[in-house]
Design a protein around this motif. Structure first.
Motif, PDB file in Angstrom:
ATOM      1  N   PRO A 104       7.951   2.026  -2.193  1.00 27.27           N
ATOM      2  CA  PRO A 104       7.011   2.876  -1.446  1.00 27.27           C
ATOM      3  C   PRO A 104       7.534   4.298  -1.244  1.00 27.27           C
ATOM      4  CG  PRO A 104       7.192   0.715  -0.418  1.00 27.27           C
ATOM      5  CD  PRO A 104       8.253   0.784  -1.461  1.00 27.27           C
ATOM      6  N   ASP A 107       7.204   6.143  -4.588  1.00 27.50           N
ATOM      7  CA  ASP A 107       5.804   6.450  -4.890  1.00 27.50           C
ATOM      8  C   ASP A 107       5.288   7.609  -4.037  1.00 27.50           C
ATOM      9  OD1 ASP A 107       5.769   4.426  -6.739  1.00 27.50           O
ATOM     10  OD2 ASP A 107       4.892   2.937  -5.391  1.00 27.50           O
ATOM     11  N   VAL A 108       5.631   7.599  -2.757  1.00 26.84           N
ATOM     12  CA  VAL A 108       5.141   8.646  -1.865  1.00 26.84           C
ATOM     13  C   VAL A 108       5.789   9.988  -2.196  1.00 26.84           C
ATOM     14  CG1 VAL A 108       5.119   9.420   0.534  1.00 26.84           C
ATOM     15  CG2 VAL A 108       4.537   7.064  -0.012  1.00 26.84           C
ATOM     16  N   LEU A 299      -3.305   8.438  -1.988  1.00 20.41           N
ATOM     17  CA  LEU A 299      -2.810   7.107  -2.367  1.00 20.41           C
ATOM     18  C   LEU A 299      -3.888   6.303  -3.077  1.00 20.41           C
ATOM     19  CD1 LEU A 299      -0.703   6.104   0.773  1.00 20.41           C
ATOM     20  CD2 LEU A 299       0.157   6.571  -1.518  1.00 20.41           C
ATOM     21  N   LEU A 303      -2.883   4.783  -6.526  1.00 19.08           N
ATOM     22  CA  LEU A 303      -2.727   3.330  -6.638  1.00 19.08           C
ATOM     23  C   LEU A 303      -3.916   2.655  -7.311  1.00 19.08           C
ATOM     24  CD1 LEU A 303      -1.273   2.592  -3.067  1.00 19.08           C
ATOM     25  CD2 LEU A 303      -0.006   2.737  -5.211  1.00 19.08           C
ATOM     26  N   LYS A 316      -2.149  -0.639   2.029  1.00 16.24           N
ATOM     27  CA  LYS A 316      -1.370   0.555   1.688  1.00 16.24           C
ATOM     28  C   LYS A 316      -0.571   1.076   2.879  1.00 16.24           C
ATOM     29  CE  LYS A 316      -5.593   3.285   2.331  1.00 16.24           C
ATOM     30  NZ  LYS A 316      -6.521   4.266   1.747  1.00 16.24           N
ATOM     31  N   TRP A 319       2.984   2.499   2.200  1.00 16.63           N
ATOM     32  CA  TRP A 319       3.030   3.856   1.638  1.00 16.63           C
ATOM     33  C   TRP A 319       2.704   4.904   2.712  1.00 16.63           C
ATOM     34  CZ3 TRP A 319       0.976  -0.231  -1.257  1.00 16.63           C
ATOM     35  CH2 TRP A 319       1.655  -0.509  -2.450  1.00 16.63           C
ATOM     36  N   SER A 322       5.707   5.244   4.889  1.00 14.34           N
ATOM     37  CA  SER A 322       6.746   5.972   4.151  1.00 14.34           C
ATOM     38  C   SER A 322       6.480   7.468   4.178  1.00 14.34           C
ATOM     39  CB  SER A 322       6.802   5.478   2.706  1.00 14.34           C
ATOM     40  OG  SER A 322       7.138   4.105   2.642  1.00 14.34           O
TER      41      SER A 322
END
Length: 353
Positions: A104, A107-108, A299, A303, A316, A319, A322
């Motif tokens: 996470p 990704d963030v 997101l 995603l 989610k 995320w 995060s």
């Protein structure tokens, strides 16, 4: 023999420590004192002693409850930021993740374009904070040290800047920056006005005129601090041939270092967390606050390849948490290193009695 002497000496020390005048212990002295008291005085003394014993326990419960209320969101944020998404559907997982994961966070970082966004935010925050500190300090010094016509009226306007919410003036500000002109000169030269939207000038110009975010409070802080400095400092500077500006730069600023640091830290934090004012002037996610505000949509696009898809927050949440953790990390790091100066500045700046 030596051991017995040492033991006797130790007993003598303990006995001496317990004695309170004329060889009496504290308990004996208190009992003797209570013999000359009335029933009301004895009752008051007993209630006071009971309160002194019970109050620390209640104080602990109050502080523990406040700490839990304040720290609960932060603990939950950290717990979610480092767990695998499947742990959110596991009822046995409460605080400690069953599957630790940095996915996470990675990704963030990519979704927020974290490096570029932080760079833009720092340029905006540090620049506006520095400019606003200078302009608010000069304004506060003027209110604290000089007498002029309309002083009380103008200071009342400063207080209104603290009380009136920014939503009241945002529409006029938007119109001013959308069709920006200086006394009609730009339109006279170019034939049209210019738009400052989506530029940092929309934040820098108010800061340069002591009208930035929370500038009214900052002027008030400087006014209170400069008002508390002795008048003899200025008198001595004037006798040495200093003018008002030189006196302010060479005498007042060094004596107000803690106040400057306090206002600077406040300004950085407020500009960092601001998304309402920034969202009016910026169409793109150029700051951390704006990026966090629109993180859910970003997101969805990253995603699920669809920015308008209707997805449960639970799917989610790792995320989102995060992103929140990454957004506050620079402020936490700054506070760790500057906490001592921050608290000292608040104590000496007039915010507390």
């Amino acid at each position: 023999m030596a051991d017995s002497i040492a033991t006797t000496a130790g007993d003598a020390v303990v006995k001496t420590a317990d004695e309170v005048g004329n060889g009496m212990t504290k308990k004996q002295a208190l009992k003797l004192r209570m013999q000359g008291m009335t029933k009301e005085e004895i009752g008051y003394l007993r209630r006071k002693r009971a309160a002194e014993k019970v109050w620390p326990f209640f104080r602990f419960l109050i502080l523990f409850g406040l700490c839990f209320v304040i720290l609960y969101p932060l603990i939950f944020m950290v717990s979610c930021a480092f767990r695998d998404p499947i742990d959110m559907n596991d009822p046995t997982v409460m605080w400690i993740p069953r599957h630790l994961s940095l996915t996470p966070i990675k990704d963030v970082l990519k979704v927020m374009d974290f490096g570029k966004t932080v760079g833009n935010t720092l340029i905006l925050n540090i620049g506006c904070a520095l400019v606003q500190v200078i302009t608010c300090a000069i304004t506060g010094y003027g209110f604290a040290r000089f007498k002029f016509k309309g002083k009380n009226l103008l200071f009342g306007i400063v207080l209104m800047m603290i009380l009136v919410p920014p939503q009241v003036i945002l529409i006029p500000l938007y119109e001013q920056f959308r069709y920006f002109d200086v006394f009609g000169i730009i339109k006279l030269v170019t034939g049209d006005t210019i738009s400052l939207l989506d530029t940092f000038w929309t934040m820098y110009l108010p800061a340069m005129t002591a009208n930035g975010i929370r500038s009214g409070l900052m002027i008030f802080i400087f006014r209170q601090f400069f008002k508390g400095l002795p008048k003899e400092l200025e008198d001595a500077a004037y006798l040495d041939g200093c003018g008002p500006l030189r006196t302010f730069v060479q005498i007042m600023i060094p004596n107000a270092a803690s106040s400057f640091l306090t206002v600077f830290l406040f300004s950085v934090v407020w500009y960092w967390n601001d998304y309402y004012v920034s969202s009016v002037f910026f169409q793109n996610n150029v700051t951390i606050a704006l990026m966090v505000k629109n993180l859910s949509t970003q997101l969805n696009l990253y995603l699920f390849n669809d920015a308008t898809v209707n997805v449960s927050v639970r799917e989610k949440i790792v995320w989102l948490e995060s992103g929140c953790l990454l957004s506050i990390t620079p402020l936490l790091v700054m506070y760790v290193f500057l906490q001592k100066y921050f608290t000292e500045g608040i104590e000496r700046s007039g915010l507390v009695a």
